[in-house]
Design a protein around this motif. Structure first.
Motif, PDB file in Angstrom:
ATOM      1  N   TYR A   1       0.840  -1.210   0.000  1.00 25.26           N
ATOM      2  CA  TYR A   1       0.000   0.000   0.000  1.00 25.26           C
ATOM      3  C   TYR A   1       0.868   1.251   0.000  1.00 25.26           C
ATOM      4  CZ  TYR A   1      -3.471   3.459   1.284  1.00 25.26           C
ATOM      5  OH  TYR A   1      -4.276   4.575   1.288  1.00 25.26           O
ATOM      6  N   LEU A   2       1.964   1.200   0.762  1.00 25.68           N
ATOM      7  CA  LEU A   2       2.891   2.344   0.765  1.00 25.68           C
ATOM      8  C   LEU A   2       3.418   2.579  -0.653  1.00 25.68           C
ATOM      9  CD1 LEU A   2       4.616   4.543   1.998  1.00 25.68           C
ATOM     10  CD2 LEU A   2       6.201   2.788   2.822  1.00 25.68           C
TER      11      LEU A   2
ATOM     12  N   CYS B   1       0.886   4.381  -2.561  1.00 21.43           N
ATOM     13  CA  CYS B   1       0.836   5.792  -2.150  1.00 21.43           C
ATOM     14  C   CYS B   1       2.000   6.570  -2.763  1.00 21.43           C
ATOM     15  CB  CYS B   1       0.880   5.914  -0.620  1.00 21.43           C
ATOM     16  SG  CYS B   1      -0.569   5.236   0.183  1.00 21.43           S
TER      17      CYS B   1
ATOM     18  N   ARG C   1       1.507   7.172  -6.398  1.00 19.43           N
ATOM     19  CA  ARG C   1       0.574   8.298  -6.568  1.00 19.43           C
ATOM     20  C   ARG C   1       1.298   9.624  -6.388  1.00 19.43           C
ATOM     21  NH1 ARG C   1      -4.403   7.035  -2.858  1.00 19.43           N
ATOM     22  NH2 ARG C   1      -2.948   7.867  -1.343  1.00 19.43           N
ATOM     23  N   ALA C   2       2.081   9.699  -5.307  1.00 22.87           N
ATOM     24  CA  ALA C   2       2.788  10.954  -5.002  1.00 22.87           C
ATOM     25  C   ALA C   2       3.806  11.284  -6.095  1.00 22.87           C
ATOM     26  CB  ALA C   2       3.487  10.831  -3.645  1.00 22.87           C
TER      27      ALA C   2
ATOM     28  N   THR D   1      -4.069  -3.434  -2.928  1.00 23.35           N
ATOM     29  CA  THR D   1      -3.594  -2.140  -2.433  1.00 23.35           C
ATOM     30  C   THR D   1      -3.565  -1.107  -3.550  1.00 23.35           C
ATOM     31  OG1 THR D   1      -1.306  -2.853  -2.749  1.00 23.35           O
ATOM     32  CG2 THR D   1      -2.238  -3.089  -0.539  1.00 23.35           C
TER      33      THR D   1
ATOM     34  N   ALA E   1      -5.727   2.354  -3.486  1.00 26.15           N
ATOM     35  CA  ALA E   1      -5.150   3.682  -3.687  1.00 26.15           C
ATOM     36  C   ALA E   1      -5.752   4.362  -4.918  1.00 26.15           C
ATOM     37  CB  ALA E   1      -3.630   3.567  -3.828  1.00 26.15           C
TER      38      ALA E   1
ATOM     39  N   TYR F   1       9.628  10.749  -1.064  1.00 28.02           N
ATOM     40  CA  TYR F   1       8.212  10.497  -0.766  1.00 28.02           C
ATOM     41  C   TYR F   1       8.020   9.536   0.402  1.00 28.02           C
ATOM     42  CZ  TYR F   1       8.216  12.439  -5.435  1.00 28.02           C
ATOM     43  OH  TYR F   1       8.446  13.252  -6.507  1.00 28.02           O
TER      44      TYR F   1
ATOM     45  N   VAL G   1       4.731  10.915   2.024  1.00 37.07           N
ATOM     46  CA  VAL G   1       3.310  10.604   1.827  1.00 37.07           C
ATOM     47  C   VAL G   1       2.534  10.586   3.143  1.00 37.07           C
ATOM     48  CG1 VAL G   1       3.674   9.289  -0.287  1.00 37.07           C
ATOM     49  CG2 VAL G   1       3.736   8.116   1.929  1.00 37.07           C
TER      50      VAL G   1
ATOM     51  N   VAL H   1       1.813   5.637   7.242  1.00 39.32           N
ATOM     52  CA  VAL H   1       0.959   4.490   6.975  1.00 39.32           C
ATOM     53  C   VAL H   1       0.737   3.699   8.269  1.00 39.32           C
ATOM     54  CG1 VAL H   1       1.412   4.249   4.498  1.00 39.32           C
ATOM     55  CG2 VAL H   1       2.924   3.110   6.140  1.00 39.32           C
TER      56      VAL H   1
END
Lengths: 537, 392
Positions: A180-181, A184, A187-188, A215, A219, A334, A356, A359
């Motif tokens: 998931y990180l 993220c 995305r960032a 994940t 996101a 990030y 980010v 988490v």
């Protein structure tokens, strides 16, 4: 009810080892679990019973301390005391002792594949119980935490060495959390490039852990899955057909659970980079390639290690998890804070300006980080490299014997040759010929004190799957015992299928009727719901 | 160990769980003696001449043994069509009043299925193969869910459990439920001409015979893929169909190919669908049902843009199989590559070995634009890349 076959004498472990060395399978060990018809804790005790009666507060101290309840904000205070069970201390101890006695205790032979079940050294447990570890708080001033921060930093350096990445964080509370990180950070990163509105697709494979697609979807990404093809992994052509200027990232593992290493992985990474995407290496199956490859050298932008499997820290029932996430210099800005850095001979906790965000809390599950650090220091670089060799050797030894067991086949039977540290096998033939399923065999093996094996992640690409993984810590006689029990059960499936289908017989609980497991009318995750739905007072 | 008392569900559970049992005693007899099915009296006679014995009876008994002693009331077709197996399997129940001759036929299967459905059974548990499934579905459609005890020669339809015991267990679990969730599944049969099991280099062509309603008890309860069938994962299909329905563009003509998944998209829009045919939808309205190729071409001429939505026929991965010539070269050559949407459950794709989708439209060139890798939509925001190849 049938029980495990009785034997006149139980051979000593040495005798079993000798039998295994001679090529003959040792006979299954006799086993029976403890059975306590133990009520739920909510059904035990009596009103007013207590474990500890604390003495009344002396008036002078009470006056000085004030009302302790006032320390809790009004909004967080209950209107009425919770309806807790009321028991004496020894009743509580007895209750949980009995429950623990009804389990296999995580000390049987567990070749629970994909989880890399390693022995967790007692010395690491002892370290994590030191007062310097147990009694600190993450909000303490950093100058009082220098030793702990050194451990975090030291493990970061070791993982950099194993991966070639720029920096690691230990905040994610498991592999899925690290995935998931990555979502993220993907995305960032694309947001910072001004391309997030366009780059909305994450590519993964059907044999990647389901958390990779889950994940990415959580996101906000669309997920494109590549199927396995004739070589046992997806083709480069399939990947290239999925790539476009909408590609945000590739989430992939290698080898997969079949133990097949994709040798075209650098071509994959180059293709994704050409399309403008990031590449994330899920090192769920790192055990077979430890010290052999480095994610950064293959071109990956980030990777993840699970301290609770590969690095000798407990997993499953044994404790909390850590997904160690490392990335290249390009993605490091990030990373979620806080991160530990070394400046002027002192360790500091800093917040990356463009990170980010959290988490999880703080720097992660510190006792797990410490245990992994202890493992890395004890193993050393050469030891880690050798452990990898051992796990691949043991896996192929087991594979060679497994394929002689009636009813067992290996995934992708058309692909011959050795596999990596584990592979997936199938009981499809056994099921077709006897009606006995992989779940039946799993249940029956526990009758001999063997932990149930892992079947497969969803979706089941291999029918009636099972996935044993030996790793480097199980001795040959344990592997032989495991194999002997599996073979015994498979032969029994042909001779006496009913006994296997109705297993377990020697466990504290017999076959659980799971018919209502996904019926909301039967679920009860609280005592109140249990009473409401099942009508028990 | 204690067992839950299920007080909360007592009322619902008191409703008798009535199970219809239907055995095709001659199904599967051809397989052992080298015939590719047992449909039709001439092939049955040939199977008998070659020494075939009933396959379904012992397999059905294995399933029924799983029902014995449970709180299930069985309504069985008479004699060899069910009642004999019920007794031999140690289960109790009633027998359907129906006359059958010494040799049962497809018409008997159809009649028994209709009578069981009329009697209000909650599930028809049948023993047979694709032919038997086709006979049942032709008669009762999706009125009553069905579940197959795999015992035919061909079992490519998505209605069969992995083995007889699993069929018995699934049936018992389904009937024990307060709510009985169902999903749609394709019933297919192999096209006879030029195909044979093991035909080198080419899998047999399959034709869709209809859609059945099947028990849907969650992923963990289903037989593994690559067994004879995959029962659909209903939640994923439902989400997928709703998403596709919600995203249809105004002014565009949508052609929906045959299959249960495409049919469900029309269901979601409140439109009827033709299980084996091509339907056309524009601006939320059905503008053509069960269309032939000329009618499709005519509709396309009236619309500025046409999009095609295809399902995947389970078992052999046909996008366009024989018998669906209405989506022929004249239609396909007028579809732009970006206007093709393929929908499927992920389970169905995973079960395909090799992982290929196939087309067989007579004129390969007309569909050449869609060969190579295509995205197949398996959820609202999930896709699988699948290679599309000609049937050859």
């Amino acid at each position: 009810m049938t029980t495990a076959p009785e034997r006149e004498a139980v051979p000593s472990p040495g005798a079993r080892a000798a039998a295994g060395a001679a090529g003959a399978m040792p006979a299954p060990r006799r086993y029976h679990a403890a059975v306590w018809n133990e009520p739920l804790i909510m059904e035990l005790g009596r009103p007013g019973r207590r474990g500890v009666f604390a003495p009344a507060v002396e008036p002078g101290i009470g006056a000085l301390a004030g009302d302790p309840g006032a320390l809790v904000p009004a909004a967080a205070r209950r209107k009425a005391p919770p309806a807790l069970p009321e028991l004496s201390e020894w009743e509580v101890l007895r209750h949980y002792l009995r429950l623990s006695q009804q389990t296999l205790g995580m000390m049987g032979v567990s070749l629970f594949g994909t989880c890399t079940m390693k022995y967790n050294p007692a010395v690491s447990e002892a370290l994590s119980r030191l007062p310097e570890v147990r009694e600190v708080h993450p909000l303490q001033a950093e100058e009082t935490l220098q030793g702990l921060l050194e451990v975090v930093y030291g493990l970061d350096l070791a993982l950099r060495e194993l991966s070639g990445m720029q920096q690691f964080v230990f905040q994610p509370g498991g592999g899925a959390d690290a995935s998931y990180l990555q979502a993220c950070i993907t995305r960032a990163y694309h947001d910072a490039q001004g391309e997030l509105s366009k780059r909305v697709e994450v590519i993964t494979t059907i044999q990647a852990h389901p958390c990779n697609s889950a994940t990415a979807a959580a996101a906000g990404f669309k997920v494109i899955t590549l199927p396995l093809e004739e070589k046992g992994y997806p083709s480069l052509a399939a990947l290239e057909s999925a790539l476009s200027d909408r590609t945000a990232a590739l989430f992939v593992n290698n080898p997969d659970d079949m133990g097949i290493y994709n040798p075209e992985i650098t071509d994959w990474v180059e293709a994704v980079h050409r399309a403008g995407g990031l590449c994330f290496y899920d090192h769920a199956n790192f055990n077979g390639v430890m010290g052999k490859i480095r994610a950064a050298e293959l071109g990956f932008d980030a990777c993840m290690f699970m301290l609770h499997k590969t690095f000798g820290a407990p997993k499953g029932g044994g404790g909390p998890a850590v997904g160690a996430y490392g990335c290249s210099e390009r993605l490091a800005p990030y990373l979620p804070g806080p991160v530990v850095v070394l400046e002027d001979g002192r360790f500091h906790i800093t917040e990356p300006a463009g990170g980010v965000g959290r988490v999880r809390e703080f720097i992660g599950n510190f006792p797990q980080i410490l245990k992994a650090y202890a493992w890395v220091r004890a193993m050393g670089g050469e030891g880690i490299d050798e452990a990898s060799d051992l796990s691949v050797l043991a896996s192929n030894y087991m594979g060679a014997r497994l394929r002689r067991v009636p009813g067992v086949t290996r995934s992708h039977p058309s692909i011959s040759g050795p596999r990596m540290e584990m592979s997936r096998y199938s009981l499809e033939t056994l099921t077709r010929e006897t009606g006995v399923t992989a779940v039946d065999v799993q249940n029956r093996m526990t009758d001999f004190g063997i932990d149930a094996f892992w079947l497969s992640h969803e979706p089941w690409v291999v029918p009636e799957p099972f996935t044993p993984e030996v790793g480097e810590t199980w001795p040959k006689e344990d592997i032989d015992e495991w194999l002997a029990v599996l073979e015994f059960v498979c032969r029994e499936a042909y001779d006496d299928p009913e006994t296997v289908r109705t297993a377990p017989h020697n466990q504290s609980v017999h076959r659980v009727d799971s018919a209502h497991l996904d019926d909301p009318g039967g679920w009860a995750t609280t005592w109140r719901a249990y009473r409401a739905k099942h009508g028990r007072a | 160990m204690w067992r839950p008392s299920w007080r909360g569900n007592d009322e619902r559970r008191k409703m008798a769980a009535l199970l219809g049992l239907l055995v095709n005693p001659v199904a599967g007899m051809g397989g052992r003696v080298g015939l590719h099915g047992t449909d039709g009296t001439s092939r049955l006679a040939e199977a008998r001449r070659r020494g075939a014995a009933s396959v379904t009876t012992p397999r059905a008994r294995r399933a029924v043994q799983r029902l014995a002693g449970r709180d299930i009331e069985i309504l069985a077709a008479p004699g060899a069509m069910g009642a004999d197996v019920m007794v031999a399997g140690g289960a109790e129940g009633r027998t359907l009043e129906m006359q059958v001759g010494p040799e049962t036929t497809a018409a008997d299967t159809q009649r028994a299925a209709r009578l069981l459905a009329d009697a209000g059974v909650a599930l028809v548990l049948f023993a047979g193969g694709d032919g038997t499934a086709g006979d049942i579905v032709r008669t009762i459609g999706q009125r009553v869910p069905i579940l197959g005890i795999p015992s035919g020669v061909k079992m490519r339809s998505g209605v069969f459990a992995a083995n007889p015991e699993a069929a018995g267990e699934l049936a018992a679990e389904f009937l024990a439920r307060a709510e009985r969730p169902v999903a749609a599944a394709d019933v297919v049969d192999v096209v006879e001409a030029g195909t044979a099991p093991g035909f080198p280099g080419r899998p047999p062509d399959v034709e869709l015979r209809g859609q059945a309603s099947v028990p849907s008890l969650g992923a963990g309860r289903l037989p593994g893929p690559k067994s004879s069938s995959v029962l659909a994962s209903s939640a994923a299909i439902e989400a997928l169909c709703r998403a596709v329905a919600a995203e249809l563009s105004p002014g565009t003509l949508y052609l929906f190919g045959p299959g249960s998944t495409t049919g469900r998209i029309l269901d979601v829009m409140g439109l009827p669908s033709s299980p084996l045919g091509v339907d056309a939808v524009q601006d939320g309205a059905l503008v053509g049902a069960d269309l032939g190729e000329p009618a499709i071409v005519e509709l396309m001429g009236l619309s500025p843009k046409t999009k095609l939505v295809l399902g995947v026929i389970g078992g052999q991965g046909f996008l366009l199989g024989r018998g669906n010539q209405q989506l022929g070269p004249a239609v396909l050559s007028r579809i732009a590559p970006e206007d093709l949407t393929i929908v499927s459950s992920a389970d169905k794709l995973v079960a395909l070995q090799p992982p290929l989708l196939r087309v067989d439209v007579g004129d390969e060139a007309s569909f050449a634009w869609a060969t190579g890798f295509q995205r197949v939509r398996v959820g609202p925001s999930r896709f699988m890349m699948m290679r599309v190849a000609g049937a050859a």
